[in-house]
Scaffold this active site. Structure first.
Site, PDB file in Angstrom:
ATOM      1  N   SER A  20       0.821  -1.217   0.000  1.00 45.75           N
ATOM      2  CA  SER A  20       0.000   0.000   0.000  1.00 45.75           C
ATOM      3  C   SER A  20       0.859   1.274   0.000  1.00 45.75           C
ATOM      4  CB  SER A  20      -0.901   0.016   1.233  1.00 45.75           C
ATOM      5  OG  SER A  20      -1.498   1.278   1.354  1.00 45.75           O
ATOM      6  N   SER A  22      -0.549   4.094   1.022  1.00 49.81           N
ATOM      7  CA  SER A  22      -1.209   5.015   1.963  1.00 49.81           C
ATOM      8  C   SER A  22      -0.383   5.356   3.198  1.00 49.81           C
ATOM      9  CB  SER A  22      -2.575   4.448   2.375  1.00 49.81           C
ATOM     10  OG  SER A  22      -3.425   4.438   1.258  1.00 49.81           O
ATOM     11  N   THR A  67      -9.638  -1.719   2.102  1.00 45.95           N
ATOM     12  CA  THR A  67      -9.396  -2.068   0.703  1.00 45.95           C
ATOM     13  C   THR A  67      -9.782  -3.527   0.444  1.00 45.95           C
ATOM     14  OG1 THR A  67      -7.839  -1.876  -1.129  1.00 45.95           O
ATOM     15  CG2 THR A  67      -6.911  -2.609   0.965  1.00 45.95           C
ATOM     16  N   LYS A  71     -14.232  -4.143   1.193  1.00 47.99           N
ATOM     17  CA  LYS A  71     -14.989  -2.896   0.999  1.00 47.99           C
ATOM     18  C   LYS A  71     -16.512  -3.068   1.084  1.00 47.99           C
ATOM     19  CE  LYS A  71     -11.759  -0.265  -1.826  1.00 47.99           C
ATOM     20  NZ  LYS A  71     -11.604   0.591  -2.998  1.00 47.99           N
ATOM     21  N   ASN A  92     -14.680   2.715   1.748  1.00 47.75           N
ATOM     22  CA  ASN A  92     -13.213   2.628   1.825  1.00 47.75           C
ATOM     23  C   ASN A  92     -12.653   3.427   3.001  1.00 47.75           C
ATOM     24  OD1 ASN A  92     -13.308   5.301   0.940  1.00 47.75           O
ATOM     25  ND2 ASN A  92     -11.458   5.085  -0.280  1.00 47.75           N
ATOM     26  N   ALA A 129     -16.846  -1.407 -15.615  1.00 49.13           N
ATOM     27  CA  ALA A 129     -18.052  -1.424 -14.767  1.00 49.13           C
ATOM     28  C   ALA A 129     -17.777  -2.190 -13.477  1.00 49.13           C
ATOM     29  CB  ALA A 129     -19.225  -2.032 -15.535  1.00 49.13           C
ATOM     30  N   ALA A 132     -14.123   0.368  -9.200  1.00 49.26           N
ATOM     31  CA  ALA A 132     -13.719   1.768  -9.387  1.00 49.26           C
ATOM     32  C   ALA A 132     -14.776   2.517 -10.195  1.00 49.26           C
ATOM     33  CB  ALA A 132     -12.365   1.837 -10.087  1.00 49.26           C
TER      34      ALA A 132
END
Ligand code: NAP
Length: 283
Positions: A20, A22, A67, A71, A92, A129, A132
């Site tokens: 990650s 983040s 994540t 989710k 999220n 689709a 995201a």
């Protein structure tokens, strides 16, 4: 980072989480604003999700990002869900202050695009689709797009998402079609958004979902793929003199929105972007 007895813990749950981006992004922001927070990543296997949420609450953890693969499932352990996150059907970000779930992925994409153009009254074409696309499509509708066209290989999936967005009453013109028809939608499109993994590392030389010859120079092209920074699709956009929007900005702004939910402060996005770029470059 100076971790003390008073330090507020926020973090990420997912499986896996070790790659990650983040933690460095958020910890750089806390340092910049001199906030007594630390961000850590927790690898939580699916069967442990409920106990992880209960444990985090007991430990006084302030907030979590969520994540893959949690989710959707995490929603049943929360007391409240933000309205658009409820429509998207995925969360999220959790704020443990009120056990409320949010989805900042879509806002992240919208903020990235709105650096270049307003979404209001625009004709928006979304390729893909999946998760995201769902998060982005509802926010495109919320921000007042005139029309939304969702294109996918599996057309039924695009139709289902289009129906869900239409039923939200956020927008009245929503269509679905096959991604093979993309060129016929680009003439009247103002914004093209790629949410497929086409062009993502290591497949950086994939055939792009659209080529320069099919783009006009007023088109804004956003690619959710952020590795590489300049994808095959964005290269085509630049060739066409269209306006590229880079996937890293979505990553940045979804983080900035989570930061604001947890701390009540505006995120220092410049510092966060620098940390993100350094981390991605290291990969
Ligand atoms: N920048 C950011 O912050 C950010 C955030 C989230 C995701 N992303 C990126 O967005 C991408 C999609 O993520 P996701 O979670 O939505 O994935 P997902 O739920 O698996 O959905 C993937 C979508 O892409 C389509 N697709 C897959 N391969 C394709 C191909 N070769 N040609 C055409 N369409 C294809 C799929 O179509 P079918 O339904 O027909 O299989 C599906 O609609 C990933 O690259 C991810 O890294 C970026």
């Amino acid at each position: 980072m100076n971790i003390k007895g008073s330090t507020n813990i926020v973090g990420l749950i997912g499986h896996p989480v070790e790659h990650s981006f983040s933690p460095p992004m958020h910890n750089a922001a806390f340092k910049q604003l001199n906030l007594d927070y630390a961000y850590v990543a927790f690898d939580v296997e699916p069967q442990n999700l409920k106990s992880a949420i209960e444990g985090a609450e007991s430990l006084g953890i302030r907030g979590l990002n969520v994540t893959i693969p949690h989710k959707i499932d995490v929603m049943e352990y929360l007391d409240d869900i933000d309205e658009v996150a409820g429509l998207i059907g995925a969360v999220n970000t959790i704020d443990f202050k009120d056990m409320k779930g949010y989805n900042t992925d879509g806002i992240g994409a919208v903020r990235a695009i709105e650096e270049v153009t307003s979404i209001k009254d625009k004709n928006v074409v979304v390729a893909g689709a999946g998760g995201a696309s769902r998060a982005i499509s509802f926010y495109i509708a919320k921000y007042g797009a005139k029309s939304l066209t969702i294109l996918n290989r599996n057309v039924e999936k695009a139709q289902k998402l289009a129906e869900d967005v239409l039923n939200s009453d956020l927008i009245s013109d929503v269509k679905a079609d096959s991604i093979s028809e993309i060129t016929s939608y680009l003439n009247h499109g103002d914004i093209l958004i790629n949410t497929t993994p086409v062009g993502m590392h290591p497949n950086i030389n994939d055939k792009p979902i659209a080529s320069a010859g099919n783009m006009h120079d007023d088109l804004v092209v956003f690619d959710a793929v952020y590795n590489p920074n300049e994808t095959v699709l964005l290269k085509e956009a630049i060739k066409a003199n269209a306006k590229p929007v880079y996937g890293i900005k979505m990553l940045l702004y979804q983080g900035a929105e989570s930061f604001k939910i947890w701390t009540g402060r505006e995120a220092p996005v410049d510092v966060m972007e620098e940390a993100l770029r350094k981390t991605i470059d290291l990969k």
